[in-house]
Write an enzyme that holds these catalytic residues in place. Structure first.
Site, PDB file in Angstrom:
ATOM      1  N   PRO A   2      -8.181  -4.833  -4.638  1.00 47.42           N
ATOM      2  CA  PRO A   2      -8.176  -3.877  -3.538  1.00 47.42           C
ATOM      3  C   PRO A   2      -7.337  -2.653  -3.909  1.00 47.42           C
ATOM      4  CG  PRO A   2      -7.324  -6.023  -2.839  1.00 47.42           C
ATOM      5  CD  PRO A   2      -7.427  -6.039  -4.308  1.00 47.42           C
ATOM      6  N   GLU A   3      -7.993  -1.524  -4.038  1.00 46.88           N
ATOM      7  CA  GLU A   3      -7.302  -0.266  -4.250  1.00 46.88           C
ATOM      8  C   GLU A   3      -7.477   0.548  -2.966  1.00 46.88           C
ATOM      9  OE1 GLU A   3      -8.165   1.436  -8.129  1.00 46.88           O
ATOM     10  OE2 GLU A   3      -8.713  -0.528  -8.889  1.00 46.88           O
ATOM     11  N   LYS A  61      -1.922   1.545  -1.113  1.00 46.02           N
ATOM     12  CA  LYS A  61      -2.509   0.224  -0.940  1.00 46.02           C
ATOM     13  C   LYS A  61      -1.796  -0.599   0.128  1.00 46.02           C
ATOM     14  CE  LYS A  61      -3.277   0.526  -5.886  1.00 46.02           C
ATOM     15  NZ  LYS A  61      -2.875   0.004  -7.211  1.00 46.02           N
ATOM     16  N   ARG A 272      -4.226  -5.076 -19.946  1.00 43.52           N
ATOM     17  CA  ARG A 272      -5.425  -5.165 -19.134  1.00 43.52           C
ATOM     18  C   ARG A 272      -6.516  -4.417 -19.874  1.00 43.52           C
ATOM     19  NH1 ARG A 272      -3.114  -2.249 -14.011  1.00 43.52           N
ATOM     20  NH2 ARG A 272      -1.477  -3.682 -14.556  1.00 43.52           N
TER      21      ARG A 272
END
Length: 289
Positions: A2-3, A61, A272
DNA sequence: CACACAGCCTGCTGGC
DNA sequence: TGCCAGCAGGCTGTGT
């Protein structure tokens, strides 16, 4: 995952399903979800019970619901947090962490979180340095890039002063808020910029181009209801967003760039994955990884 | 102060 | 088939 666009979608759901309602009962299942609440689970329950949710707010966020005693309920979804408005009849889902019941009956509001990076706390509201009132615990978070008060000149000045890569800066929530790994890659593609471009080498015009790209991609994603790869991210009413179909680079290793046809690359960066077009986003001469 | 990164956490996937 | 390493990743705390 969730951004900003996904959190905004949830905020709108909370506006519809929670705001104006008086809480009769709060249940916390497992202490980890309220680990950032100073008083612990019992105090958390006591501070929300009997209060009314007056609004649904967001910065970056973070979400918060102002309560009718001047405090606020702060929520962060972490990797996998969800709010769902559902019938109390519905059996408890796996990973149910908290439940809010209301005086006006169903639906109840549930907070679910599989990976438990998310959390809830009750906090005091303070006057933010950058304008508006915010929970004290998130006063250090920068304004959203699309906020009319976002200081583009100040952002540029900080980038010039720092000696880091541009993607690291985009992910730093104290500089600009709401951007995570997915939208950072998407915005950099739109701005034709490599993620390791030294922030101190950027020209003002390039920063403007990048910020415009950030806003464009965030707003397009909000319009689409966010990005959903799976059932982990859904809106408060349970619906999925469909922006994943609009992603140009993220998760598209080996596929052709829609601008130039070169195969999108996935590279390990910051523990990442980063995705980029090797032709549109050339490696700079002096990369800052 | 500026910067980078380990650790937190669970479920899924792929290799053997 | 079963096991396990690797991966996903936002934020806090800590080290340099």
């Amino acid at each position: 995952m969730p951004e900003l666009p996904e959190v905004e979608t949830v905020r709108r759901g909370l506006q519809k399903w929670a705001v104006g309602r008086l809480v009769t009962r709060v249940e916390v299942l497992g202490p980890r979800t309220v680990r950032r609440h100073r008083g612990g689970p019992a105090d958390f329950v006591a501070r929300v019970t009997g209060r009314r949710f007056e609004d649904a707010c967001r910065r970056g966020k973070y979400l918060w619901l102002p309560l009718d005693d001047g405090s606020c309920l702060v929520a962060h979804l972490g990797m996998s947090g969800q709010f769902l408005a559902v019938s109390p009849e519905l059996a408890d889902q796996p990973h149910l962490r908290a439940r809010f019941s209301f005086t006006d009956g169903p639906p109840e509001l549930r907070f679910l979180d599989q990976r438990t990076f998310g959390g809830l706390l009750v906090d005091e509201t303070v006057q933010g340095e950058q304008g508006g009132t915010v929970p004290a615990s998130i006063a250090h978070i920068a304004l959203d890039p699309m906020d009319p008060n976002f200081d583009r000149g100040g952002f540029y000045a900080v980038l010039r002063r720092r000696r880091t890569g541009i993607k690291r800066a985009l992910l730093d929530q104290s500089l600009i808020s709401g951007i995570g790994n997915i939208y950072a890659d998407e915005a950099l593609w739109r701005a034709r910029m490599h993620y390791a471009r030294g922030s101190d080498t950027l020209r003002r015009q390039e920063v403007e181009r990048l910020l415009d790209a950030v806003i464009d991609v965030l707003q397009a994603a909000i319009a689409a209801g966010g990005t959903s790869f799976d059932a982990l991210y859904v809106a408060v009413n349970g619906e999925s967003g469909w922006f994943d179909r609009s992603l140009e680079v993220y998760g598209r290793e080996g596929e052709p760039c829609s601008r130039c046809g070169a195969a999108i690359r996935r590279e390990a960066f910051m523990n990442r994955s980063s995705y980029r077009c090797p032709r549109c986003q050339r490696t700079p001469r002096q990369p800052r990884w």
